[in-house]
Design a protein around this motif. Structure first.
Motif, mmCIF file in Angstrom:
data_model
loop_
_atom_site.group_PDB
_atom_site.id
_atom_site.type_symbol
_atom_site.label_atom_id
_atom_site.label_comp_id
_atom_site.label_asym_id
_atom_site.label_seq_id
_atom_site.Cartn_x
_atom_site.Cartn_y
_atom_site.Cartn_z
ATOM 1 N N LYS A 85 -11.739 -8.547 8.069
ATOM 2 C CA LYS A 85 -11.551 -7.102 7.991
ATOM 3 C C LYS A 85 -11.401 -6.539 6.576
ATOM 4 N N MET A 86 -10.908 -7.328 5.664
ATOM 5 C CA MET A 86 -10.605 -6.766 4.345
ATOM 6 C C MET A 86 -11.807 -6.860 3.419
ATOM 7 N N ASP B 216 0.830 -1.211 0.000
ATOM 8 C CA ASP B 216 0.000 0.000 0.000
ATOM 9 C C ASP B 216 0.859 1.252 0.000
ATOM 10 N N ASN C 173 -3.398 -3.794 6.925
ATOM 11 C CA ASN C 173 -4.776 -3.383 6.660
ATOM 12 C C ASN C 173 -4.948 -1.919 7.036
ATOM 13 N N GLN C 174 -5.274 -1.102 6.058
ATOM 14 C CA GLN C 174 -5.494 0.339 6.253
ATOM 15 C C GLN C 174 -4.286 1.001 6.925
#
Length: 833
Positions: free
Chosen positions: A777-778, A478, A706-707
């Motif tokens: 979560k994703m 990311d 994640n994020q």
């Protein structure tokens, strides 16, 4: 070229041959001069005969001119004091000589006082002081004085234009030369050699070669300096053929080249890589004894070092006078850049023995050699020397010092220097970022990159390539994508260095398709680009695609190197292509003349061993022409674990322990091979030895991003705040996979417990915990990327294939060796890993 004027005698400065414009005696005020000048009179009256009682301005002017020619400002000041005592009645001619004395003696303050108090001034007065301002780097005041000259209506003669053009070039305002050029043409000075050469210089520094050539053609009586100016103009602007042509014409006409001519021609030869011609020019310089000139000597050093003949450069260096620091610094720098660091250090020691004082460039170069050698002790000594000579605030020296400590993995010391330095530049930031990346601390490198952007320091190709490398090491895709978006907005969008880093980042973050897209959009590909793609395909288990790329590389006439064949052999190993791997290994030696290194042998040992040819692999190790490394024996041990060859595995492990007794991975592999053979006593013995040696097994660890937040999981982890939901997801997956045909492989659990406990242990492996969290979560449909620090076990591999099918998600796991892409119940490795 601007330095040519320092060696050229302007007629307006030769005051003894100048015709005085007035015979009237001019009285001069005695104000503003110190009493010290009066005291000097007594010192000089004994060594020079003063004029008779009647004041003779011409006689004083003659004596002042002698002081100018002898470089004797002390006697000149004494004469000035005597003149003041006798009424100060010098004429304009005499005042101009005195002004010239102060300027040439670098006594600018005295020159300005004298100029301001002169009752009369002419063009020569203004030009002399303008030259003084230029000499003292007070360029703006020099330009203001030129404006005053013009405003007061003084004559604009060739020497005025020469002086102001020189000033503009020194200020970096050469492009303003065209405004003066128009005035020069109006006054008819465009054919004058002095003005023409100054214009050539001005046009040269701003790259306007055609305009310079027109000016040169317009000079009626070209002299040696004009020809040299044009040769230098061509050379400085990469018009190398034109430079050689001008030099040839100059020689045909009969002009003898000077030191600046030789320097320009040698640069042109270097640009054309005409080393044969350059040696002829060197011979010409030898005949005229210019090889001992500093400028010619440095040009010869540049020529021979860039041509790769550093030994000839050393011989040229021996012929140059050694009093100046420049040739010493140059040779030290070239040795350091040519990876001949020990010779750089020896030369630095010789320089100190010759009592030549090093400057900031010398220190930066010798510190570069220290960094390459990882010579921490020598670097510390030079650091102390830097502090003693007061260069501790010089950014070039400090950047080099930071690099030494970073290369020696002393990042704390490097950071201390970084924080001490007030005037940081982009190189300062890059040195720290690269240092953190090379020391394996990608997170700190990325944090420093964010600080760099916050301080509004412009990132360079080095910055972007380094932080992308940090993203690759952390598998932080990311953040890598965000950095990619930053590069798109800059001039580095199509830069090959940044492009190669992007290929590597996407490949190591699990997106080989994006890596291929970057490769295809590059304007050009070099061997690094091809190597990154070949290694990327190999890492993703796409061995045949890697080999296709290697064939494409050969078709594009891009020569493979050692790293290329590491990628090719690794691709063969990962895909089980035994025959092709052996053929490529032989081709590397026979067709490309590349001697195999330890990485090549390791790949081939793993290829043979993984294919079941353990005896051939063992034989190959014995045939290696140098001492086999730990990685070779560990590769054989890994193959023995797969094929349950306990005895050969024990021998391999023993060889590793002889070299690295504390090697944790080998202890674990040896324990595993005993556990697979159900030799629990040997397992206990290995663990006992580990405890005795203080060797600890690295726990299995998986993480997922994640994020922007990285979540870590260990085997049997219960510390995550959402563990209840994760366990619920694991139970759901267990039920779905059982219905899809999953049967736990109890042999994958290498501890002596019952089957129910083994099944429980399998479902709390770190990669399964990370997968469960990701499914919760994703976003639905997005690929799941998991990083694991150890090799994925057989049972997890089977489970991941089934889970990818039952949940209809792409699952990408990067273990310590390679990537596994799970999709619709199939892995890209073809169950061969």
């Amino acid at each position: 070229m601007i330095r040519l004027f320092c060696y050229r005698t302007l007629p307006c400065i030769n005051f003894l041959t100048h015709c005085r414009k007035s015979n009237a005696w001019i009285c001069f005020s005695q104000r503003y001069f110190s009493a010290q000048a009066v005291q000097l009179t007594q010192q000089c009256t004994t060594c020079m005969e003063l004029p008779s009682s009647e004041f003779n301005s011409h006689a004083y002017a003659t004596m002042l001119q002698d002081c100018v020619q002898n470089g004797d400002p002390t006697s000149g000041k004494a004469l000035h004091s005597e003149i003041l005592k006798r009424g100060g009645c010098l004429d304009l001619f005499g005042y101009n000589i005195l002004l010239n004395l102060y300027v040439k003696s670098e006594l600018l303050c005295d020159a300005i006082k004298l100029f301001d108090e002169m009752p009369e001034r002419n063009t020569i007065s203004f030009v002399t002081l303008i030259q003084g301002y230029a000499q003292s780097l007070r360029f703006v005041e020099g330009v203001e004085l030129f404006a005053r000259l013009h405003r007061e209506g003084h004559e604009l003669n060739p020497f005025v234009f020469s002086a102001i053009l020189k000033l503009l070039v020194s200020m970096g305002w050469g492009e303003l030369g065209w405004t003066l050029h128009a005035c020069v043409c109006k006054l008819g000075h465009d054919s004058n050699a002095f003005v023409g050469t100054a214009l050539i210089d001005a046009y040269s520094v701003c790259g306007q070669v055609d305009n310079a050539s027109e000016v040169f053609d317009g000079i009626v009586c070209k002299d040696m300096v004009s020809w040299t100016g044009m040769v230098a103009c061509y050379s400085e602007n990469d018009c190398f053929e034109e430079a050689l042509r001008a030099f040839s014409q100059m020689r045909i006409i009969g002009f003898k080249p000077n030191n600046f001519t030789f320097a320009g021609v040698l640069k042109a030869c270097l640009g054309l890589e005409a080393f044969g011609v350059a040696k002829g020019v060197h011979g010409c310089a030898l005949k005229t004894r210019y090889e001992q000139d500093l400028y010619v000597g440095v040009a010869l050093l540049e020529l021979y070092t860039k041509s790769g003949d550093i030994d000839d450069a050393q011989r040229a260096f021996e012929e140059i006078p050694k009093k100046d620091v420049i040739p010493w610094s140059f040779m030290i720098a070239r040795y350091a850049q040519s990876d001949r660091c020990e010779e750089a250090v020896q030369l630095f020691c010789q320089m100190r023995q010759a009592f030549v004082v090093p400057n900031q460039f010398t220190f930066a170069s010798i510190l570069q050699a220290c960094a390459t050698m990882k010579g921490l002790d020598l670097g510390k000594q030079i650091h102390s020397h830097v502090l003693k000579v007061g260069l501790n605030s010089d950014v070039f020296v400090y950047n080099a010092l930071m690099d030494v400590y970073a290369k020696c993995l002393r990042m704390e010391d490097s950071m201390d220097l970084f924080l001490e330095l007030p005037n940081r530049n982009d190189v300062t930031w890059n040195t720290m970022i690269v240092g953190y990346v090379q020391s394996g601390d990608g997170e700190k490198a990325l944090k420093l990159f964010l600080d760099m952007l916050e301080y509004q320091v412009c990132a360079t190709e080095v910055t972007y390539s380094s932080v992308l490398r940090a993203c690759a090491s952390l598998a932080a895709m990311d953040l890598g994508v965000q950095i990619h978006s930053l590069t798109v907005k800059t001039i580095y969008n199509k830069n090959i260095v940044v492009g190669n880093a992007l290929i590597d980042m996407y490949a190591k973050c699990g997106s080989i398709k994006d890596a291929r897209t970057i490769f295809d959009t590059l304007n050009e590909q070099d061997e690094v680009s091809w190597n990154a793609m070949i290694s990327g395909y190999s890492m993703h288990g796409l061995g045949r695609e890697a080999l296709k790329f290697f064939e494409m590389m050969q078709d594009m006439k891009c020569k493979p190197n050692k790293l290329t064949f590491v990628g090719v052999l690794s691709a063969c190993s990962n895909a089980g292509l035994l025959d092709q791997g052996q053929a490529y290994f032989n081709s590397m030696v026979q067709d490309y003349g590349i001697e195999p290194c330890i990485e090549h042998y390791t790949c081939l040992v793993w290829l043979l061993g993984r294919s079941g040819h353990l005896d051939k692999a063992f034989k190959l190790i014995k045939e290696i022409p140098f001492e086999p490394s730990v990685m070779v024996w560990r590769a054989l041990l890994g193959a023995c674990v797969i094929h349950n060859d306990v005895e050969l595995g024990r021998i391999s492990a023993q060889r590793v322990f002889e070299m690295e007794p504390q090697d944790e991975a080998t202890h674990v592999l040896l324990s595993n091979i005993y556990a697979t053979a159900r030799r629990w006593g040997n397992v206990a013995s290995v663990r006992k030895n580990m405890k005795r040696k203080g060797v600890k097994k690295e726990p299995g660890l998986s993480w997922i991003e994640n994020q922007g937040i990285v979540h870590y999981f260990t085997v049997g982890d219960t510390s995550h705040p959402e563990m209840k939901i994760i366990n619920g997801m694991l139970e759901s997956l267990k039920m779905k996979t059982r219905k899809a045909g999953y049967v736990p492989n109890h042999n994958a659990v290498l501890v002596d417990v019952d089957d129910d406990e083994k099944e429980h242990l399998l479902w709390v492996h770190s990669e399964r915990l990370a997968l469960a969290y990701a499914l919760i979560k994703m976003p639905s449909g997005s690929p799941i990327r998991i990083i694991k620090n150890l090799r994925i076990c057989v049972d997890c591999h089977v489970a991941m294939k089934l889970i990818s099918k039952v949940v209809q998600r792409d699952i990408i796991i990067r273990d310590m060796n390679r990537f596994h892409h799970f999709k619709d119940g199939v892995c890209c490795c073809g169950d061969y890993w």
